[in-house]
Design a protein around this motif. Structure first.
Motif, PDB file in Angstrom:
ATOM      1  N   ARG A  29       0.840  -1.202   0.000  1.00 23.86           N
ATOM      2  CA  ARG A  29       0.000   0.000   0.000  1.00 23.86           C
ATOM      3  C   ARG A  29       0.873   1.250   0.000  1.00 23.86           C
ATOM      4  N   TRP A  30       2.012   1.182  -0.667  1.00 23.13           N
ATOM      5  CA  TRP A  30       2.967   2.283  -0.611  1.00 23.13           C
ATOM      6  C   TRP A  30       2.377   3.598  -1.083  1.00 23.13           C
ATOM      7  N   ASP A  31       1.466   3.551  -2.052  1.00 19.35           N
ATOM      8  CA  ASP A  31       0.856   4.800  -2.515  1.00 19.35           C
ATOM      9  C   ASP A  31       0.091   5.483  -1.386  1.00 19.35           C
ATOM     10  N   HIS A  38       0.854  11.771   7.773  1.00 14.90           N
ATOM     11  CA  HIS A  38       1.786  11.325   8.807  1.00 14.90           C
ATOM     12  C   HIS A  38       2.126   9.854   8.555  1.00 14.90           C
ATOM     13  N   PRO A  39       3.104   9.568   7.692  1.00 20.48           N
ATOM     14  CA  PRO A  39       3.397   8.175   7.331  1.00 20.48           C
ATOM     15  C   PRO A  39       3.853   7.308   8.498  1.00 20.48           C
ATOM     16  N   GLY A  45      -0.084   2.570  13.054  1.00 22.74           N
ATOM     17  CA  GLY A  45      -1.472   2.107  13.039  1.00 22.74           C
ATOM     18  C   GLY A  45      -1.593   0.727  12.425  1.00 22.74           C
ATOM     19  N   VAL A  46      -0.834   0.487  11.356  1.00 27.08           N
ATOM     20  CA  VAL A  46      -0.830  -0.846  10.730  1.00 27.08           C
ATOM     21  C   VAL A  46      -0.325  -1.885  11.725  1.00 27.08           C
ATOM     22  N   ALA A 116      -2.921   9.428  18.905  1.00 30.41           N
ATOM     23  CA  ALA A 116      -4.240   9.425  18.279  1.00 30.41           C
ATOM     24  C   ALA A 116      -4.136   9.126  16.790  1.00 30.41           C
ATOM     25  N   LEU A 117      -3.153   9.718  16.123  1.00 34.81           N
ATOM     26  CA  LEU A 117      -2.956   9.458  14.698  1.00 34.81           C
ATOM     27  C   LEU A 117      -2.602   7.998  14.442  1.00 34.81           C
ATOM     28  N   ALA A 118      -1.745   7.440  15.269  1.00 31.78           N
ATOM     29  CA  ALA A 118      -1.313   6.051  15.084  1.00 31.78           C
ATOM     30  C   ALA A 118      -2.455   5.064  15.275  1.00 31.78           C
ATOM     31  N   LEU A 119      -3.351   5.368  16.214  1.00 28.92           N
ATOM     32  CA  LEU A 119      -4.426   4.435  16.525  1.00 28.92           C
ATOM     33  C   LEU A 119      -5.741   4.765  15.821  1.00 28.92           C
ATOM     34  N   GLY A 120      -5.787   5.923  15.168  1.00 31.17           N
ATOM     35  CA  GLY A 120      -7.001   6.315  14.468  1.00 31.17           C
ATOM     36  C   GLY A 120      -8.145   6.677  15.410  1.00 31.17           C
TER      37      GLY A 120
END
Length: 154
Positions: A29-31, A38-39, A45-46, A116-120
């Motif tokens: 899912r690199w795109d 915030h990659p 998150g993944v 929050a960003l990492a966990l959505g």
């Protein structure tokens, strides 16, 4: 990524595999990763989602095994310090979201926003889940241990 996976799942051997699987998923899912605002948070998150899936499948597997055999205690891997073992066991008792918030905030020293960003989830949810998670850890470990773990000063 492997460290995050280890702290979320509590499984040393599986953490590297989980991190490798997460890297493979990110590569496929690199795109999306490249276009993400915030990659690093996306990658965390993944890992968190994959860890959650692993925990769920492990719980299901253990329930199936318990139906067919008696429960045996597993020996610990290597010479671990007693305090580290206690913290790991206490973390394993926490529900996944509370554990993830506590680990990301205090072991990885992420801000509430980055967590929050990492966990959505929202920043408010991070605050409440972290607070509740630390309160549960305090009940399991004692106030002094949690103060040291969270880096609090008297």
């Amino acid at each position: 990524m492997a460290r995050l996976a280890h702290l979320l799942t509590g499984e040393t051997d599986a953490a590297d595999d989980l991190a490798a699987d997460a890297l493979l998923a990110l590569w496929h899912r690199w795109d999306r990763v490249r276009d993400a605002e915030h990659p690093v948070a996306y990658a965390r998150g993944v890992v968190a989602n994959m860890a959650r899936g692993r925990i769920r499948s492990t719980v299901r597997e253990r329930r199936r095994i318990a139906l067919f055999s008696s429960r045996r205690s597993e020996p610990s891997d290597g010479p671990d310090v007693a305090a580290v073992v206690d913290v790991r066991q206490a973390l394993e008792r926490l529900p996944f979201r509370k554990r993830a918030c506590v680990v990301l905030r205090h072991a990885f020293d992420l801000s509430e926003r980055d967590t929050a960003l990492a966990l959505g989830i929202s920043v408010g949810t991070v605050k409440s889940q972290t607070s509740r998670g630390l309160a549960e850890l305090q009940r399991h470990l004692g106030a002094e241990a949690v103060d040291g773990l969270a880096g609090r000063r008297k």
